[in-house]
Every structure is written in C-alpha cells, then in structure tokens.
Design a protein around this motif. Structure first.
Motif, PDB file in Angstrom:
ATOM      1  N   ALA A  81       0.829  -1.202   0.000  1.00  0.00           N
ATOM      2  CA  ALA A  81       0.000   0.000   0.000  1.00  0.00           C
ATOM      3  C   ALA A  81       0.866   1.255   0.000  1.00  0.00           C
ATOM      4  O   ALA A  81       0.581   2.228  -0.711  1.00  0.00           O
ATOM      5  CB  ALA A  81      -0.937  -0.008   1.202  1.00  0.00           C
ATOM      6  N   TRP A  82       1.933   1.242   0.802  1.00  0.00           N
ATOM      7  CA  TRP A  82       2.825   2.402   0.823  1.00  0.00           C
ATOM      8  C   TRP A  82       3.488   2.610  -0.527  1.00  0.00           C
ATOM      9  O   TRP A  82       3.604   3.745  -1.005  1.00  0.00           O
ATOM     10  CB  TRP A  82       3.893   2.221   1.900  1.00  0.00           C
ATOM     11  CG  TRP A  82       4.850   3.378   1.952  1.00  0.00           C
ATOM     12  CD1 TRP A  82       4.712   4.531   2.668  1.00  0.00           C
ATOM     13  CD2 TRP A  82       6.088   3.505   1.231  1.00  0.00           C
ATOM     14  NE1 TRP A  82       5.779   5.373   2.446  1.00  0.00           N
ATOM     15  CE2 TRP A  82       6.635   4.762   1.566  1.00  0.00           C
ATOM     16  CE3 TRP A  82       6.769   2.677   0.338  1.00  0.00           C
ATOM     17  CZ2 TRP A  82       7.841   5.206   1.041  1.00  0.00           C
ATOM     18  CZ3 TRP A  82       7.984   3.124  -0.186  1.00  0.00           C
ATOM     19  CH2 TRP A  82       8.510   4.365   0.170  1.00  0.00           C
ATOM     20  N   GLY A  83       3.934   1.534  -1.157  1.00  0.00           N
ATOM     21  CA  GLY A  83       4.587   1.653  -2.445  1.00  0.00           C
ATOM     22  C   GLY A  83       3.668   2.239  -3.501  1.00  0.00           C
ATOM     23  O   GLY A  83       4.072   3.124  -4.277  1.00  0.00           O
ATOM     24  N   HIS A  84       2.434   1.768  -3.555  1.00  0.00           N
ATOM     25  CA  HIS A  84       1.482   2.301  -4.529  1.00  0.00           C
ATOM     26  C   HIS A  84       1.231   3.787  -4.284  1.00  0.00           C
ATOM     27  O   HIS A  84       1.117   4.572  -5.230  1.00  0.00           O
ATOM     28  CB  HIS A  84       0.171   1.529  -4.449  1.00  0.00           C
ATOM     29  CG  HIS A  84       0.266   0.158  -5.016  1.00  0.00           C
ATOM     30  ND1 HIS A  84      -0.735  -0.784  -4.880  1.00  0.00           N
ATOM     31  CD2 HIS A  84       1.251  -0.471  -5.730  1.00  0.00           C
ATOM     32  CE1 HIS A  84      -0.382  -1.900  -5.481  1.00  0.00           C
ATOM     33  NE2 HIS A  84       0.826  -1.734  -5.987  1.00  0.00           N
ATOM     34  N   TYR A 104      13.289  -9.946   3.217  1.00  0.00           N
ATOM     35  CA  TYR A 104      12.355 -10.424   4.238  1.00  0.00           C
ATOM     36  C   TYR A 104      11.545 -11.642   3.794  1.00  0.00           C
ATOM     37  O   TYR A 104      10.985 -12.355   4.640  1.00  0.00           O
ATOM     38  CB  TYR A 104      11.397  -9.304   4.634  1.00  0.00           C
ATOM     39  CG  TYR A 104      12.102  -8.107   5.211  1.00  0.00           C
ATOM     40  CD1 TYR A 104      12.551  -8.106   6.530  1.00  0.00           C
ATOM     41  CD2 TYR A 104      12.342  -6.972   4.442  1.00  0.00           C
ATOM     42  CE1 TYR A 104      13.211  -7.005   7.066  1.00  0.00           C
ATOM     43  CE2 TYR A 104      12.991  -5.862   4.969  1.00  0.00           C
ATOM     44  CZ  TYR A 104      13.425  -5.889   6.276  1.00  0.00           C
ATOM     45  OH  TYR A 104      14.070  -4.805   6.795  1.00  0.00           O
ATOM     46  N   ALA A 105      11.419 -11.858   2.493  1.00  0.00           N
ATOM     47  CA  ALA A 105      10.753 -13.030   1.920  1.00  0.00           C
ATOM     48  C   ALA A 105       9.252 -13.063   2.155  1.00  0.00           C
ATOM     49  O   ALA A 105       8.572 -13.957   1.658  1.00  0.00           O
ATOM     50  CB  ALA A 105      11.368 -14.331   2.442  1.00  0.00           C
ATOM     51  N   GLY A 106       8.703 -12.109   2.883  1.00  0.00           N
ATOM     52  CA  GLY A 106       7.279 -12.102   3.165  1.00  0.00           C
ATOM     53  C   GLY A 106       6.464 -11.468   2.054  1.00  0.00           C
ATOM     54  O   GLY A 106       6.994 -10.811   1.148  1.00  0.00           O
ATOM     55  N   ALA A 107       5.152 -11.666   2.112  1.00  0.00           N
ATOM     56  CA  ALA A 107       4.245 -11.076   1.132  1.00  0.00           C
ATOM     57  C   ALA A 107       4.165  -9.568   1.362  1.00  0.00           C
ATOM     58  O   ALA A 107       4.060  -9.115   2.510  1.00  0.00           O
ATOM     59  CB  ALA A 107       2.864 -11.710   1.251  1.00  0.00           C
ATOM     60  N   PRO A 108       4.205  -8.755   0.305  1.00  0.00           N
ATOM     61  CA  PRO A 108       4.214  -7.293   0.470  1.00  0.00           C
ATOM     62  C   PRO A 108       2.961  -6.761   1.140  1.00  0.00           C
ATOM     63  O   PRO A 108       3.001  -5.726   1.788  1.00  0.00           O
ATOM     64  CB  PRO A 108       4.348  -6.778  -0.964  1.00  0.00           C
ATOM     65  CG  PRO A 108       3.870  -7.895  -1.832  1.00  0.00           C
ATOM     66  CD  PRO A 108       4.255  -9.146  -1.104  1.00  0.00           C
ATOM     67  N   GLU A 109       1.837  -7.484   0.999  1.00  0.00           N
ATOM     68  CA  GLU A 109       0.607  -7.031   1.638  1.00  0.00           C
ATOM     69  C   GLU A 109       0.596  -7.337   3.139  1.00  0.00           C
ATOM     70  O   GLU A 109      -0.281  -6.864   3.866  1.00  0.00           O
ATOM     71  CB  GLU A 109      -0.622  -7.661   0.972  1.00  0.00           C
ATOM     72  CG  GLU A 109      -0.662  -9.178   1.031  1.00  0.00           C
ATOM     73  CD  GLU A 109       0.027  -9.840  -0.149  1.00  0.00           C
ATOM     74  OE1 GLU A 109      -0.234 -11.039  -0.380  1.00  0.00           O
ATOM     75  OE2 GLU A 109       0.816  -9.154  -0.836  1.00  0.00           O
ATOM     76  N   ASP A 110       1.562  -8.125   3.603  1.00  0.00           N
ATOM     77  CA  ASP A 110       1.648  -8.467   5.022  1.00  0.00           C
ATOM     78  C   ASP A 110       2.776  -7.739   5.741  1.00  0.00           C
ATOM     79  O   ASP A 110       2.771  -7.651   6.971  1.00  0.00           O
ATOM     80  CB  ASP A 110       1.831  -9.980   5.200  1.00  0.00           C
ATOM     81  CG  ASP A 110       0.635 -10.773   4.703  1.00  0.00           C
ATOM     82  OD1 ASP A 110      -0.481 -10.240   4.755  1.00  0.00           O
ATOM     83  OD2 ASP A 110       0.827 -11.920   4.264  1.00  0.00           O
TER      84      ASP A 110
END
Length: 248
Positions: A81-84, A104-110
């Motif tokens: 969300a921040w990137g958009h 970090y390997a995590g999902a960007p939405e998380d």
C-alpha cells in the motif's frame, strides 16, 4: 547479523569494532557486486522501469528531501500500500517488492511499512567506518557464528542442549520448537508463541564450471514473472573467497 547489516542497520564503525572484538576479518564487496538485476519480461535488466515510471519515482525522491513527512508510512500501512501511494504501481512491482522480498521473503501485503521503512524517516547519527558499503566476514557468515560462539565461551557463557531448572537460560530455537520446549516449563509463555507466523524457505547452492552465471550481485524475480523463486545470488561475484574453481 545479516550481511547487509553494515550499511542498513548498523554503522560500519560499530560492525568493525564488533568484528575486531570477535577476532573476525571483514571484507568489502567486490566491484562486480555493483551490478544488480531484476527480471522483467524474461530478461535481466539493470533498470526495469519505463520512462514514465522513472519520472514518478524521481518525483518521490525529490519529495523525500523536500517534504519527507508526506511519504512517511501511515499506521498499519503495508509495504504494498505504501509503495502504490508513494512510488507508483510499476516501481512497487518491479523495484520495491522484489528488493524487500529478497530480504524479508514475506508477502508485500503483510509486511509493515512503518517497521521496515520507518528508520529512513528518523534522524540518526552513524559513524562511518574504514570499510565502505556492504561487508561480510572473510569466508562467510559461519565465521561470524564461530567467532561469536568462541567469544561468548571465553566470557563465561555455557552452551547446553538441556536446560537445568532455576538457571537463567536463553532459548535459541525456532518458534515451533521453542513452544514445545517451554510447554511443560512455562505454559503461558508457550501459548504466546502460537501467534507467531513462520515462513518456510529453501536455499539451494549451485556450482558451475568456469565463469558462467550472473556477472553481478544477482537477479531478483518479481511475482508477475511467474517464478516461485525470490531471486538468484552470485556469491563469488559479491565477496571474495566464496567459491573455488571446479576441477573436472
């Protein structure tokens, strides 16, 4: 400590002082490590953005130095969300998300934008060290672990596979194993570990004859490319002494 800690989390001076205390030699990244690639439409690219997206990103950088507060992550805002909002969708998809997924390997939405990016919006004084850029122990991170273990032992720390009652103990286990270990000793603390989510990852080392492979730091894979791989790193092009020539 990760190999990026020297220039991302800690000052080089602090890392160098710690390495000296542990008796570990640090080395700088090779010149070839400056080349970093991102896959787009099946091709490795040094700059994967279109002209329009590049202008949008340039505006964000200008805003960062002029009105930084407008780009500061909001409470509970995700990286995606921040990137958009701050960089645009294309820069988020082909720069921000691949780069942070590689760390970090995590999902960007998380992923939390405030936890990951908040430090870039706080003023802090870092002392420069003699070494520049990314640094790592000579021979790999195992040397850091070995040196750190030896340092702790010489300062009275004991390592044991079994914990004795009434003795202060550091539980160095993954959350699921720590939960099993603590269940009969501290049920309340063990129950608290239930909420910790873990992410399984596989790292594969491949060796090639000669000098084939990526001529640079590595290549990141955006999710839109359809690969279930975060990226590739060319260890022998990042730090010296990471691979030996193959002998047939």
């Amino acid at each position: 400590l990760a190999e990026t800690a020297a220039n991302a989390l800690l000052s080089n001076a602090l890392v160098e002082d710690t390495a000296n205390d542990l008796g570990i030699k640090l080395v700088e990244a090779l010149p070839s490590a400056r080349k970093r690639f991102i896959l787009r439409v099946g091709r490795m690219r040094r700059w994967p953005l279109s002209f329009r997206a590049s202008l949008r990103l340039g505006w964000a950088f200008l805003l960062y130095f002029v009105q930084r507060q407008k780009l500061e992550p909001m409470p509970r805002e995700s990286i995606q969300a921040w990137g958009h909002r701050a960089l645009g969708e294309e820069a988020t998809q082909y720069l921000l998300v691949p780069a942070l997924s590689g760390i970090y390997a995590g999902a960007p939405e998380d992923l939390s934008a405030s936890l990951i990016l908040g430090r870039f919006f706080r003023r802090r004084e870092l002392q420069p060290g003699k070494l520049r850029g990314s640094v790592a122990p000579l021979g790999g991170m195992q040397n850091w672990i070995t040196g750190f273990t030896a340092y702790l032992k010489t300062h009275g720390v004991e390592f044991s596979n079994q914990a004795e009652e009434c003795i202060p103990t550091v539980v160095a286990l993954p959350p699921n194993q720590a939960r099993e270990f603590l269940a009969p000793r501290s049920p309340r603390l063990a129950a608290g570990l239930e909420s910790i989510e873990t992410l399984s990852l596989v790292s594969v080392n491949c060796f090639f004859e000669g000098r084939e492979g990526i001529d640079g730091f590595g290549c990141l894979f955006p999710r839109s490319e359809g690969f279930r791989v975060l990226g590739l790193l060319a260890n022998d092009r990042i730090f010296p002494g990471r691979a030996k020539d193959c002998v047939s």
